[in-house]
Design a protein around this motif. Structure first.
Motif, PDB file in Angstrom:
ATOM      1  N   LEU A  26       6.523   0.259 -39.042  1.00 46.34           N
ATOM      2  CA  LEU A  26       5.738  -0.953 -38.811  1.00 46.34           C
ATOM      3  C   LEU A  26       5.055  -1.440 -40.076  1.00 46.34           C
ATOM      4  O   LEU A  26       4.080  -2.195 -40.030  1.00 46.34           O
ATOM      5  N   GLY A  27       5.567  -1.023 -41.215  1.00 44.37           N
ATOM      6  CA  GLY A  27       5.079  -1.553 -42.484  1.00 44.37           C
ATOM      7  C   GLY A  27       3.648  -1.185 -42.809  1.00 44.37           C
ATOM      8  O   GLY A  27       2.952  -1.937 -43.505  1.00 44.37           O
ATOM      9  N   GLY A  28       3.190  -0.039 -42.322  1.00 45.00           N
ATOM     10  CA  GLY A  28       1.829   0.398 -42.630  1.00 45.00           C
ATOM     11  C   GLY A  28       0.747  -0.402 -41.933  1.00 45.00           C
ATOM     12  O   GLY A  28      -0.422  -0.342 -42.329  1.00 45.00           O
ATOM     13  N   ALA A  71      -4.801   1.568 -30.455  1.00 45.97           N
ATOM     14  CA  ALA A  71      -5.487   1.557 -29.160  1.00 45.97           C
ATOM     15  C   ALA A  71      -4.980   0.417 -28.291  1.00 45.97           C
ATOM     16  O   ALA A  71      -4.821   0.565 -27.066  1.00 45.97           O
ATOM     17  N   GLU A  72      -4.681  -0.723 -28.911  1.00 49.64           N
ATOM     18  CA  GLU A  72      -4.175  -1.871 -28.157  1.00 49.64           C
ATOM     19  C   GLU A  72      -2.775  -1.584 -27.608  1.00 49.64           C
ATOM     20  O   GLU A  72      -2.465  -1.915 -26.456  1.00 49.64           O
ATOM     21  N   ALA A  73      -1.937  -0.953 -28.425  1.00 50.47           N
ATOM     22  CA  ALA A  73      -0.577  -0.607 -27.981  1.00 50.47           C
ATOM     23  C   ALA A  73      -0.616   0.420 -26.850  1.00 50.47           C
ATOM     24  O   ALA A  73       0.185   0.364 -25.922  1.00 50.47           O
ATOM     25  N   GLU A 125      12.326  -1.409 -31.399  1.00 50.85           N
ATOM     26  CA  GLU A 125      13.294  -2.009 -32.322  1.00 50.85           C
ATOM     27  C   GLU A 125      13.019  -3.499 -32.505  1.00 50.85           C
ATOM     28  O   GLU A 125      13.091  -4.027 -33.624  1.00 50.85           O
ATOM     29  N   ALA A 126      12.705  -4.190 -31.405  1.00 49.01           N
ATOM     30  CA  ALA A 126      12.404  -5.615 -31.496  1.00 49.01           C
ATOM     31  C   ALA A 126      11.134  -5.850 -32.301  1.00 49.01           C
ATOM     32  O   ALA A 126      11.069  -6.774 -33.129  1.00 49.01           O
ATOM     33  N   THR A 127      10.114  -5.014 -32.082  1.00 47.66           N
ATOM     34  CA  THR A 127       8.853  -5.155 -32.815  1.00 47.66           C
ATOM     35  C   THR A 127       9.072  -4.935 -34.308  1.00 47.66           C
ATOM     36  O   THR A 127       8.537  -5.677 -35.141  1.00 47.66           O
ATOM     37  N   ARG A 143      -0.324  -7.445 -35.582  1.00 39.20           N
ATOM     38  CA  ARG A 143      -1.429  -7.920 -34.745  1.00 39.20           C
ATOM     39  C   ARG A 143      -1.006  -9.138 -33.927  1.00 39.20           C
ATOM     40  O   ARG A 143      -1.348  -9.267 -32.745  1.00 39.20           O
ATOM     41  N   SER A 144      -0.242 -10.037 -34.544  1.00 39.46           N
ATOM     42  CA  SER A 144       0.225 -11.231 -33.836  1.00 39.46           C
ATOM     43  C   SER A 144       1.273 -10.876 -32.787  1.00 39.46           C
ATOM     44  O   SER A 144       1.306 -11.475 -31.703  1.00 39.46           O
ATOM     45  N   VAL A 145       2.127  -9.906 -33.095  1.00 46.52           N
ATOM     46  CA  VAL A 145       3.137  -9.477 -32.125  1.00 46.52           C
ATOM     47  C   VAL A 145       2.457  -8.928 -30.871  1.00 46.52           C
ATOM     48  O   VAL A 145       2.836  -9.261 -29.737  1.00 46.52           O
ATOM     49  N   LEU A 146       1.423  -8.102 -31.060  1.00 52.16           N
ATOM     50  CA  LEU A 146       0.718  -7.538 -29.914  1.00 52.16           C
ATOM     51  C   LEU A 146      -0.035  -8.610 -29.139  1.00 52.16           C
ATOM     52  O   LEU A 146      -0.135  -8.547 -27.907  1.00 52.16           O
TER      53      LEU A 146
END
Length: 228
Positions: free
Chosen positions: A109-111, A119-121, A143-145, A156-159
């Motif tokens: 996830l690129g750090g 916690a959100e995930a 994989e999509a994320t 953050r935007s993906v979540l």
């Protein structure tokens, strides 16, 4: 209607007599018909025992099965509620789980996986922390994320969008369930009917999402053209 003594019922259901007695103690089974000192069990008892066995095999806990049966006995049609429960035993989500270390997941996830986003995930149900391992509920979603993050969209935007998608699909699932509850409860086998309609519901969901994306792209193109 066939009737069974307790030993015969246990043999037909493929469970030990002591297990059958335990289910009775927990009120998972209604009491038998008494004739003197002998208790006689019906085909309905056998079907309920087989259903309990199927639900246990599919990962249901006895507490959950107990609540389900209690709700059925309090008013809802048993065939409706238990039929839908049996249909729910086969998950609709196709994602297979995956287990990664914290370092492996953070690298993918690129750090960007800080404690707040973790916690959100977890709250979304995407990740479960088990000691040093992170168990991902769906490798397909991961994989999509990863692809979205690599394309330049912040995690953050993906979540944030994930919350909106969860809410939107919850509404859609509620609407589909209401259709089933209203029109399929009299089916002879609700579980079989729901399972047969599974690809139909998926096709409808996919088509509606595709149509929505087409409308959004046209709207954005019109807005972009009008601004020139």
């Amino acid at each position: 209607m066939d009737e069974y003594r307790i030993e015969e019922l246990a043999r037909e259901a493929g469970v030990p007599v002591r297990t059958l007695r335990y289910y009775q103690e927990r009120r998972l089974l209604p009491p038998p018909r008494r004739q003197g000192r002998v208790g006689w069990y019906s085909g309905a008892h056998l079907e309920r025992l087989r259903l309990i066995t199927r639900l246990l095999e599919r990962g249901y806990r006895l507490d959950g099965i107990e609540e389900l049966l209690a709700a059925a006995d309090e008013g809802r049609e048993v065939t409706e509620l238990l039929g839908l429960a049996a249909a729910a035993g086969e998950p609709w989500a196709e994602g297979r789980p995956a287990a990664l270390t914290a370092g492996e997941l953070d690298e993918l996830l690129g750090g960007q996986l800080d404690p707040e986003l973790l916690a959100e995930a977890v709250e979304l149900g995407y990740i479960r922390v088990e000691g040093e391992r992170y168990v991902i509920s769906s490798a397909r979603l991961l994989e999509a994320t990863v692809e979205l993050v690599r394309a330049g969209i912040p995690l953050r935007s993906v979540l944030a969008v994930s919350w909106e998608l969860e809410a939107a699909f919850d509404r859609m699932a509620f609407a589909v369930f209401q259709l089933a509850r209203t029109h399929l409860v009299d089916s002879e086998d609700v579980a079989e009917t729901v399972d047969r309609l599974r690809p139909v519901v998926r096709a409808v969901a996919d088509e509606h999402f595709g149509r929505a994306m087409d409308r959004r792209i046209r709207a954005e193109l019109d807005r972009w053209s009008g601004s020139e």
